[in-house]
Design a protein around this motif. Structure first.
Motif, short mmCIF file in Angstrom:
data_model
loop_
_atom_site.label_atom_id
_atom_site.label_comp_id
_atom_site.label_asym_id
_atom_site.label_seq_id
_atom_site.Cartn_x
_atom_site.Cartn_y
_atom_site.Cartn_z
N GLY A 10 0.69 -1.38 -0.32
CA GLY A 10 0.45 0.02 -0.20
C GLY A 10 0.71 1.66 0.49
N GLY A 12 2.82 1.86 -2.70
CA GLY A 12 2.65 2.72 -3.93
C GLY A 12 3.93 1.99 -4.64
N LYS A 13 4.16 1.20 -4.40
CA LYS A 13 5.41 0.41 -4.70
C LYS A 13 5.44 0.16 -6.43
CE LYS A 13 5.93 -3.22 -1.88
NZ LYS A 13 5.16 -2.92 -1.20
N SER A 14 4.04 -0.58 -6.80
CA SER A 14 3.72 -1.03 -8.09
C SER A 14 2.96 0.53 -9.02
CB SER A 14 2.32 -1.49 -8.05
OG SER A 14 3.19 -2.84 -7.57
N SER A 15 2.41 1.31 -7.95
CA SER A 15 2.71 2.53 -8.68
C SER A 15 3.38 3.20 -9.59
CB SER A 15 1.59 3.38 -7.73
OG SER A 15 0.22 2.83 -7.60
N LYS A 105 -8.51 -0.20 -1.48
CA LYS A 105 -8.07 -2.04 -2.55
C LYS A 105 -9.29 -2.57 -2.31
CE LYS A 105 -3.49 -2.91 -4.26
NZ LYS A 105 -2.35 -3.03 -4.04
N LYS A 145 2.63 13.14 -1.65
CA LYS A 145 3.86 12.64 -3.15
C LYS A 145 2.84 12.03 -4.06
CE LYS A 145 7.79 13.04 -0.69
NZ LYS A 145 8.92 12.27 0.09
N1 ADP Z 1 1.75 8.47 -3.83
C1 ADP Z 1 0.39 7.87 -4.26
N2 ADP Z 1 -0.85 8.44 -3.03
C2 ADP Z 1 -1.45 8.18 -3.25
N3 ADP Z 1 -2.11 7.12 -3.58
C3 ADP Z 1 -1.91 6.54 -4.08
C4 ADP Z 1 0.39 6.71 -4.14
N4 ADP Z 1 0.55 5.18 -4.25
C5 ADP Z 1 -0.32 4.74 -4.63
N5 ADP Z 1 -1.67 4.75 -4.19
C6 ADP Z 1 -2.72 4.15 -4.34
O1 ADP Z 1 -2.27 3.57 -3.59
C7 ADP Z 1 -2.85 1.90 -3.46
C8 ADP Z 1 -1.92 1.20 -3.31
O2 ADP Z 1 -0.77 1.22 -3.77
P1 ADP Z 1 -0.45 0.39 -4.33
O3 ADP Z 1 1.04 1.13 -6.17
O4 ADP Z 1 -0.34 -1.18 -5.67
O5 ADP Z 1 1.15 -0.10 -3.52
P2 ADP Z 1 1.55 -1.22 -3.28
O6 ADP Z 1 2.21 -1.95 -4.80
O7 ADP Z 1 2.97 -1.24 -3.04
O8 ADP Z 1 1.11 -2.95 -3.27
C9 ADP Z 1 -3.37 1.44 -4.83
O9 ADP Z 1 -4.45 2.37 -5.05
C10 ADP Z 1 -2.98 3.43 -5.61
O10 ADP Z 1 -3.92 4.25 -6.22
#
Ligand code: ADP
Ligand code: MG
Length: 163
Positions: A10, A12-15, A105, A145
């Protein structure tokens, strides 16, 4: 050079991985590899989580290093810092914001609590520093961010690495 992109689920790694790929970086989603190569040994029913065959995952990562010795490869996973990597980037997020992101999520309540607690005590950052030493770990707070801004910060960190 292998870079672990880790952090509590959560954060934001994959994002951020999506933006890094757009910039031309090679990012591998280890979760995808774990599924594709059937590296799940069993399932912890109570915690609803996978038990990963770390020996096989380690071997996969070591092979990557041998195959692409000159390449910078980023490994997206909350367990990537436990692997034979050269450098670790830990993403953080405030517990409140993390709760919001995991709710969005549609994660189960217990899983949200488990991960918010893990983030509060910074389990992953502590583990990463134990594994590689402080000088090979960089922590980035993503709370206020955008993934795009986090991507920019990661590229700056990578630019300063000389191995
Ligand atoms: N920098 C950010 N700011 C706000 N929301 C974010 C950010 N990065 C990710 N998210 C949101 O948070 C959730 C988890 O992101 P995700 O990239 O799947 O995390 P991870 O891969 O670390 O589990 C998603 O719904 C995404 O849209
Ligand atoms: Mg992810």
């Amino acid at each position: 050079m292998l870079i672990a992109l880790t952090g509590t689920p959560g954060t934001g790694k994959s994002s951020v991985a999506r933006f890094l790929r757009k910039k031309g970086y090679r990012v591998i989603s280890l979760n995808r590899i774990i599924v594709r190569e059937k590296m799940v040994k069993s399932c912890d029913e109570k915690r609803k989580s996978w038990i990963v065959d770390m020996k096989r995952l380690e071997k996969y990562v070591e092979n990557l290093k041998k195959k692409y010795p000159e390449k910078t490869i980023i490994l997206d996973s909350h367990i990537s810092h436990l692997l034979p990597v050269d450098f670790v980037i830990v993403l953080h997020c405030s517990p409140d914001e993390l709760e919001k992101r995991l709710k969005k999520k549609r994660w189960r309540k217990e899983k949200i609590r488990e991960n918010v607690e893990a983030e509060m005590i910074e389990v992953i950052a502590v583990e990463a520093e134990e594994m590689l030493g402080k000088e090979r770990v960089v922590e980035i707070d993503t709370t206020s961010k955008t993934p795009e801004e986090v991507c920019k910060e990661i590229i700056e960190v990578l630019g300063k690495l000389h191995y």
